[in-house]
Design a protein around this motif. Structure first.
Motif, PDB file in Angstrom:
ATOM      1  N   MET A   1       0.837  -1.195   0.000  1.00 17.55           N
ATOM      2  CA  MET A   1       0.000   0.000   0.000  1.00 17.55           C
ATOM      3  C   MET A   1       0.879   1.253   0.000  1.00 17.55           C
ATOM      4  N   ILE A   2       0.496   2.204  -0.844  1.00 18.15           N
ATOM      5  CA  ILE A   2       1.161   3.506  -0.872  1.00 18.15           C
ATOM      6  C   ILE A   2       0.171   4.547  -0.359  1.00 18.15           C
ATOM      7  N   VAL A   3       0.602   5.367   0.581  1.00 19.36           N
ATOM      8  CA  VAL A   3      -0.199   6.494   1.045  1.00 19.36           C
ATOM      9  C   VAL A   3       0.317   7.733   0.330  1.00 19.36           C
ATOM     10  N   LEU A   4      -0.508   8.315  -0.524  1.00 21.73           N
ATOM     11  CA  LEU A   4      -0.116   9.466  -1.327  1.00 21.73           C
ATOM     12  C   LEU A   4      -0.675  10.735  -0.689  1.00 21.73           C
ATOM     13  N   VAL A   5       0.223  11.666  -0.351  1.00 24.84           N
ATOM     14  CA  VAL A   5      -0.170  12.903   0.325  1.00 24.84           C
ATOM     15  C   VAL A   5       0.207  14.091  -0.563  1.00 24.84           C
ATOM     16  N   PRO A   6      -0.750  14.699  -1.255  1.00 27.86           N
ATOM     17  CA  PRO A   6      -0.459  15.896  -2.049  1.00 27.86           C
ATOM     18  C   PRO A   6      -0.392  17.117  -1.131  1.00 27.86           C
ATOM     19  N   VAL A   7       0.617  17.970  -1.324  1.00 27.48           N
ATOM     20  CA  VAL A   7       0.767  19.129  -0.433  1.00 27.48           C
ATOM     21  C   VAL A   7       1.105  20.384  -1.227  1.00 27.48           C
ATOM     22  N   TYR A   8       0.700  21.506  -0.672  1.00 31.55           N
ATOM     23  CA  TYR A   8       1.110  22.814  -1.170  1.00 31.55           C
ATOM     24  C   TYR A   8       1.268  23.725   0.047  1.00 31.55           C
ATOM     25  N   ARG A   9       2.487  24.190   0.261  1.00 30.81           N
ATOM     26  CA  ARG A   9       2.811  24.976   1.446  1.00 30.81           C
ATOM     27  C   ARG A   9       2.319  24.281   2.709  1.00 30.81           C
ATOM     28  N   PRO A  10       2.813  23.069   2.956  1.00 29.91           N
ATOM     29  CA  PRO A  10       2.313  22.271   4.086  1.00 29.91           C
ATOM     30  C   PRO A  10       2.670  22.908   5.428  1.00 29.91           C
ATOM     31  N   GLY A  11       1.819  22.650   6.419  1.00 33.58           N
ATOM     32  CA  GLY A  11       2.063  23.146   7.759  1.00 33.58           C
ATOM     33  C   GLY A  11       2.935  22.194   8.561  1.00 33.58           C
ATOM     34  N   ASP A  12       3.176  22.557   9.808  1.00 39.95           N
ATOM     35  CA  ASP A  12       4.075  21.788  10.669  1.00 39.95           C
ATOM     36  C   ASP A  12       3.514  20.424  11.042  1.00 39.95           C
ATOM     37  N   ARG A  13       2.222  20.182  10.796  1.00 42.19           N
ATOM     38  CA  ARG A  13       1.646  18.892  11.177  1.00 42.19           C
ATOM     39  C   ARG A  13       2.017  17.769  10.202  1.00 42.19           C
ATOM     40  N   LEU A  14       2.627  18.088   9.053  1.00 49.91           N
ATOM     41  CA  LEU A  14       2.940  17.054   8.059  1.00 49.91           C
ATOM     42  C   LEU A  14       3.853  15.958   8.611  1.00 49.91           C
ATOM     43  N   PRO A  15       4.978  16.284   9.290  1.00 48.89           N
ATOM     44  CA  PRO A  15       5.824  15.195   9.810  1.00 48.89           C
ATOM     45  C   PRO A  15       5.069  14.283  10.771  1.00 48.89           C
ATOM     46  N   ARG A  16       4.222  14.868  11.609  1.00 50.02           N
ATOM     47  CA  ARG A  16       3.435  14.040  12.537  1.00 50.02           C
ATOM     48  C   ARG A  16       2.467  13.147  11.775  1.00 50.02           C
ATOM     49  N   LEU A  17       1.890  13.672  10.702  1.00 47.49           N
ATOM     50  CA  LEU A  17       0.994  12.861   9.876  1.00 47.49           C
ATOM     51  C   LEU A  17       1.727  11.648   9.316  1.00 47.49           C
TER      52      LEU A  17
ATOM     53  N   ALA B   1       2.690   0.049   4.839  1.00 47.96           N
ATOM     54  CA  ALA B   1       2.538   1.069   3.807  1.00 47.96           C
ATOM     55  C   ALA B   1       3.777   1.955   3.718  1.00 47.96           C
ATOM     56  N   HIS B   2       3.909   2.606   2.573  1.00 45.68           N
ATOM     57  CA  HIS B   2       4.962   3.602   2.384  1.00 45.68           C
ATOM     58  C   HIS B   2       4.306   4.923   2.018  1.00 45.68           C
ATOM     59  N   VAL B   3       4.750   6.005   2.662  1.00 45.29           N
ATOM     60  CA  VAL B   3       4.169   7.319   2.442  1.00 45.29           C
ATOM     61  C   VAL B   3       4.940   8.051   1.348  1.00 45.29           C
ATOM     62  N   VAL B   4       4.205   8.577   0.361  1.00 43.62           N
ATOM     63  CA  VAL B   4       4.787   9.381  -0.711  1.00 43.62           C
ATOM     64  C   VAL B   4       4.144  10.766  -0.651  1.00 43.62           C
ATOM     65  N   VAL B   5       4.957  11.788  -0.414  1.00 43.18           N
ATOM     66  CA  VAL B   5       4.492  13.171  -0.365  1.00 43.18           C
ATOM     67  C   VAL B   5       4.876  13.839  -1.683  1.00 43.18           C
ATOM     68  N   VAL B   6       3.889  14.462  -2.338  1.00 39.38           N
ATOM     69  CA  VAL B   6       4.160  15.172  -3.592  1.00 39.38           C
ATOM     70  C   VAL B   6       3.859  16.652  -3.370  1.00 39.38           C
ATOM     71  N   ASP B   7       4.900  17.469  -3.480  1.00 39.35           N
ATOM     72  CA  ASP B   7       4.779  18.903  -3.234  1.00 39.35           C
ATOM     73  C   ASP B   7       4.524  19.653  -4.537  1.00 39.35           C
ATOM     74  N   ASP B   8       3.553  20.570  -4.499  1.00 40.18           N
ATOM     75  CA  ASP B   8       3.130  21.293  -5.698  1.00 40.18           C
ATOM     76  C   ASP B   8       3.800  22.667  -5.786  1.00 40.18           C
TER      77      ASP B   8
ATOM     78  N   ASP C   1      -1.563  -0.778  -4.267  1.00 41.30           N
ATOM     79  CA  ASP C   1      -2.728   0.095  -4.174  1.00 41.30           C
ATOM     80  C   ASP C   1      -2.312   1.449  -3.614  1.00 41.30           C
ATOM     81  N   VAL C   2      -3.186   2.433  -3.775  1.00 42.03           N
ATOM     82  CA  VAL C   2      -2.892   3.795  -3.324  1.00 42.03           C
ATOM     83  C   VAL C   2      -4.070   4.344  -2.543  1.00 42.03           C
ATOM     84  N   VAL C   3      -3.794   4.952  -1.401  1.00 47.19           N
ATOM     85  CA  VAL C   3      -4.804   5.718  -0.687  1.00 47.19           C
ATOM     86  C   VAL C   3      -4.312   7.161  -0.609  1.00 47.19           C
TER      87      VAL C   3
END
Length: 254
Positions: free
Chosen positions: A1-17, A28-35, A83-85
């Motif tokens: 499972m891949i956890v896909l997290v789209p971000v734009y100017r993310p706040g400080d809560r991202l690392p905790r997420l 699962a593996h987390v993939v963060v995509v910054d816009d 799969d992706v969530v």
């Protein structure tokens, strides 16, 4: 499972997420995509990477649709068959709800949505906007989707190639996914989830005027096309069988 997290100017809560997602979904593996957030977001993105996430950065801001397609393309190329969530980074989604939506997708083998209940303290524009788009979507497609704007969505691996062909660059992309799924007759599983807004949803980058127009445009075009040229059998169906990477009970390992 891949956890896909789209971000734009993310706040400080991202690392905790990232920490919370990894703890709840250890396989699962987390993939963060910054816009295209720019250098001011380098620190928080580096912290997410330090916690084990893969961080992809676009140089220019292009919109959520482009970011999601970037993530799908990366997963298809580097984590084939997984799969992706998709999870928003603004704190709206409770971790247990992410797990429940993921499980529903795996059990059903279908696209699964986390549909918000919109009870409690919900900003008026969000409550009204969801009710309006829900009604318009059902009128245009005949499919009763209870939350067309949810960002919590789980996709079987077999849909990733198809998802990259769906048009849309910004917030309208997620509406287009549902419209094309409805047109193709794809099943859509729906899981009720909690509705939580941080500081009145102040961190949202959704423009009430511009992005609403982008969302309602595809709805209107879809409705018009449905009236003028009904879908032919087999049209818009994804080219590959929709499958999940979850093993069947007979082959599942402990």
């Amino acid at each position: 499972m891949i956890v896909l997290v789209p971000v734009y100017r993310p706040g400080d809560r991202l690392p905790r997420l990232v920490d919370d997602l990894t703890a709840a979904l250890p396989a699962a593996h987390v993939v963060v995509v910054d816009d295209g957030s720019g250098p001011t977001s380098a620190g928080v993105l580096a912290a997410a990477r330090d916690r084990g996430a893969t961080v992809l950065r676009r140089r220019v801001n292009r919109g959520k649709g482009i970011v999601l397609k970037t993530g799908f393309r990366y997963v298809a190329g580097h984590h084939r068959g997984r799969d992706v969530v998709c999870v928003d980074a603004d704190g709206q989604h409770l971790i247990p709800d992410v797990v429940r939506v993921t499980d529903r997708m795996r059990d059903s083998g279908a696209l699964a949505l986390g549909v918000r209940r919109f009870d409690g303290e919900v900003p008026l524009r969000s409550r009204f906007g969801n009710a309006a788009t829900r009604a318009a979507f059902r009128l245009a497609t005949g499919v009763p989707v209870r939350d067309t704007q949810t960002g919590l969505r789980a996709y079987p691996a077999g849909l990733l190639g198809w998802l990259r062909t769906v048009p849309g660059e910004r917030f309208e992309y997620e509406m287009n996914v549902l419209l094309h799924a409805a047109r193709a007759g794809l099943p859509i599983a729906q899981v009720p989830i909690a509705t939580r807004y941080q500081a009145g949803n102040a961190s949202s980058h959704f423009s009430a005027l511009t992005d609403s127009a982008r969302i309602y445009g595809p709805l209107a075009r879809f409705a018009a096309a449905r009236l003028l040229a009904p879908r032919r059998r087999g049209e818009d169906v994804p080219p590959t069988e929709v499958t999940s990477s979850r093993p069947t009970p007979a082959t599942r390992t402990p």
